[in-house]
Motif scaffolding. Structure first.
Motif, PDB file in Angstrom:
ATOM      1  N   VAL A   1      13.432 -20.292 105.006  1.00 19.42           N
ATOM      2  CA  VAL A   1      13.826 -21.615 105.480  1.00 19.42           C
ATOM      3  C   VAL A   1      14.091 -21.538 106.978  1.00 19.42           C
ATOM      4  O   VAL A   1      14.490 -20.502 107.504  1.00 19.42           O
ATOM      5  CB  VAL A   1      15.080 -22.123 104.747  1.00 19.42           C
ATOM      6  N   GLY A   2      13.837 -22.652 107.668  1.00 14.73           N
ATOM      7  CA  GLY A   2      14.050 -22.687 109.112  1.00 14.73           C
ATOM      8  C   GLY A   2      12.854 -23.314 109.806  1.00 14.73           C
ATOM      9  O   GLY A   2      12.190 -24.202 109.254  1.00 14.73           O
TER      10      GLY A   2
ATOM     11  N   VAL B   1      22.347 -15.848 114.417  1.00 20.22           N
ATOM     12  CA  VAL B   1      21.301 -16.438 115.267  1.00 20.22           C
ATOM     13  C   VAL B   1      20.273 -15.386 115.651  1.00 20.22           C
ATOM     14  O   VAL B   1      19.059 -15.600 115.524  1.00 20.22           O
ATOM     15  CB  VAL B   1      21.931 -17.059 116.529  1.00 20.22           C
ATOM     16  N   LEU B   2      20.739 -14.233 116.098  1.00 14.84           N
ATOM     17  CA  LEU B   2      19.823 -13.198 116.574  1.00 14.84           C
ATOM     18  C   LEU B   2      19.046 -12.571 115.432  1.00 14.84           C
ATOM     19  O   LEU B   2      17.887 -12.190 115.588  1.00 14.84           O
ATOM     20  CB  LEU B   2      20.604 -12.139 117.350  1.00 14.84           C
ATOM     21  N   ARG B   3      19.669 -12.460 114.249  1.00 10.70           N
ATOM     22  CA  ARG B   3      18.949 -11.924 113.097  1.00 10.70           C
ATOM     23  C   ARG B   3      17.893 -12.913 112.614  1.00 10.70           C
ATOM     24  O   ARG B   3      16.761 -12.547 112.338  1.00 10.70           O
ATOM     25  CB  ARG B   3      19.936 -11.624 111.962  1.00 10.70           C
ATOM     26  N   GLY B   4      18.263 -14.200 112.531  1.00  9.96           N
ATOM     27  CA  GLY B   4      17.300 -15.202 112.085  1.00  9.96           C
ATOM     28  C   GLY B   4      16.199 -15.428 113.089  1.00  9.96           C
ATOM     29  O   GLY B   4      15.071 -15.750 112.732  1.00  9.96           O
TER      30      GLY B   4
ATOM     31  N   PHE C   1      15.352 -17.792 107.796  1.00  4.72           N
ATOM     32  CA  PHE C   1      16.136 -16.951 106.901  1.00  4.72           C
ATOM     33  C   PHE C   1      15.401 -16.847 105.576  1.00  4.72           C
ATOM     34  O   PHE C   1      14.796 -17.818 105.104  1.00  4.72           O
ATOM     35  CB  PHE C   1      17.521 -17.548 106.645  1.00  4.72           C
ATOM     36  N   ASP C   2      15.483 -15.665 104.971  1.00  3.98           N
ATOM     37  CA  ASP C   2      14.937 -15.449 103.641  1.00  3.98           C
ATOM     38  C   ASP C   2      16.038 -15.781 102.635  1.00  3.98           C
ATOM     39  O   ASP C   2      17.053 -15.095 102.562  1.00  3.98           O
ATOM     40  CB  ASP C   2      14.492 -13.987 103.490  1.00  3.98           C
TER      41      ASP C   2
END
Length: 401
Positions: A51-52, A237-240, A257-258
């Motif tokens: 999603v995103g 934020v940085l991971r996504g 994001f998963d």
């Protein structure tokens, strides 16, 4: 720019795309894409569990932006994300994001609020270890580096010292997240973008992390208490936003994001917290083996151990039931293997409600029962945690003595 609006695990849409754009979308592996066999000049596009938003650059053509809306409400998704980083999660009254229908604008608004709150008393300062070449002695001389680089010369000097500065990991993370949000493809409201730009000005003297650079580490302390919510959001934020790569000739820039990973992280952390007062210890994603020679690895999501070591319970979080061709009950087979290897009479599969039925299966000749639980995500956080606590009480009651 072509914009495609999809819903997580929703029905496939037939959209007008030329072959170059369709192949680029397929190569990016963000969604399922295939030519529409009944309508030339169109492709059928379907979202999976991500999603995103992401933009795919098409060589020699117009970029394609894909927006994927989660099935759960945005505020609920942010609660799940926050809880996986901190057992306190995000208080519902702090989120107040009912006006946002997409993940990126909601997260940007929440980050801006928390970062502004963190910086209200000024930039946090702390000691940072620095190694540099200097003409004066400061701190200690790095003798090995001095000899290796300068071959016995007295100056310049290779030194190491601790510097009291605002250019520390906490501020570097806030600036990196701020910069990343400002660069992401569209969707951030103008008022939020303006406040992010003002935050960026306040952090202008902080070192900007390069793309692909490992994130600096930090740990919660009394001194950075006011920063902690903002820092956890910065890491989200940085991971996504790590969806930034070049598969072949296709460039992808986005924020995704998963949902399977989000659900798994939330369930295992919440279950560990619910069992905190029941003794023993919990292992998340720890390696076990099915066979005596330890050649077959298994990695269950959650195993609760007694104080003296033996397993008491095993659980796996499954956002969506796995049904590969020829193996319609793959999740059950996997849990059966866990129970046999861990010598447990019961195993627990935890699904998001609506993706699998709630049932219990007694395995013939094995004296093993596999439970399928359904966790309702479309309810207030207190209700979700109450269901987790009920499951934890069940594990305590049925745990082998």
């Amino acid at each position: 720019m072509t914009v495609i609006e999809l819903t997580e695990h929703g029905a496939a849409l037939s959209v007008p795309l030329d072959d170059a754009a369709g192949r680029a979308l397929l190569a990016a592996r963000l969604v399922e894409a295939a030519p529409d066999p009944y309508r030339p000049g169109r492709w059928r596009v379907k979202a999976g569990g991500k999603v995103g938003v992401a933009t795919v650059a098409v060589p020699g053509g117009e970029a394609v932006t894909v927006r994927i809306v989660p099935k759960v409400p945005i505020a609920r998704l942010l609660f799940l994300l926050g809880y996986s980083l901190s057992a306190k999660g995000w208080r519902n009254e702090e989120v107040r994001l009912g006006e946002e229908s997409e993940l990126l604008p909601a997260l940007a608004r929440l980050f801006e609020r928390q970062a502004e709150k963190a910086l209200r008393q000024g930039l946090l300062q702390g000691y940072r270890s620095t190694e540099e070449t200097s003409l004066v002695v400061r701190g200690r001389i790095r003798e090995a580096e001095q000899i290796r680089r300068h071959h016995g010369r007295l100056i310049p000097l290779e030194i190491a010292h601790d510097e009291y500065t605002s250019d520390i990991a906490e501020n570097q993370l806030l600036r990196a997240a701020c910069e990343r949000l400002c660069r992401l493809p569209g969707g951030i409201p103008h008022d939020v973008r303006g406040r992010l730009l003002r935050l960026r000005v306040r952090l202008a003297d902080i070192t900007l992390l390069g793309r692909g650079q490992e994130l600096p580490s930090w740990r919660p302390t009394r001194l950075n208490t006011r920063y902690q919510n903002a820092l956890r959001l910065a890491e989200l934020v940085l991971r996504g936003a790590s969806v930034e790569h070049r598969p072949g000739d296709v460039t992808v820039n986005g924020f995704l994001f998963d949902m399977a990973r989000v659900f798994e992280d939330f369930v295992t952390v919440a279950l560990r917290e619910a069992l905190a007062d029941s003794g023993g210890h919990c292992a998340l994603q720890a390696t076990h083996h099915l066979d005596e020679r330890q050649a077959i690895r298994m990695v269950p999501d959650f195993v609760w151990h007694a104080d003296d070591g033996p397993p008491l319970a095993v659980a796996d979080a499954k956002y969506k039931a796995e049904k590969p061709a020829g193996f319609p009950d793959a999740d059950l087979y996997q849990m059966l293997a866990y129970c046999i290897a861990l010598n447990l009479p019961e195993g627990h599969l935890i699904y998001a409600k609506g993706n699998a039925p709630h049932a219990a299966h007694r395995v013939r000749h094995a004296r093993i029962t596999i439970h399928q639980h359904a966790l309702e995500l479309d309810q207030p956080p207190a209700g979700i945690l109450a269901e987790i606590e009920a499951l934890a009480r069940w594990l305590v009651v049925v745990a082998p003595v």
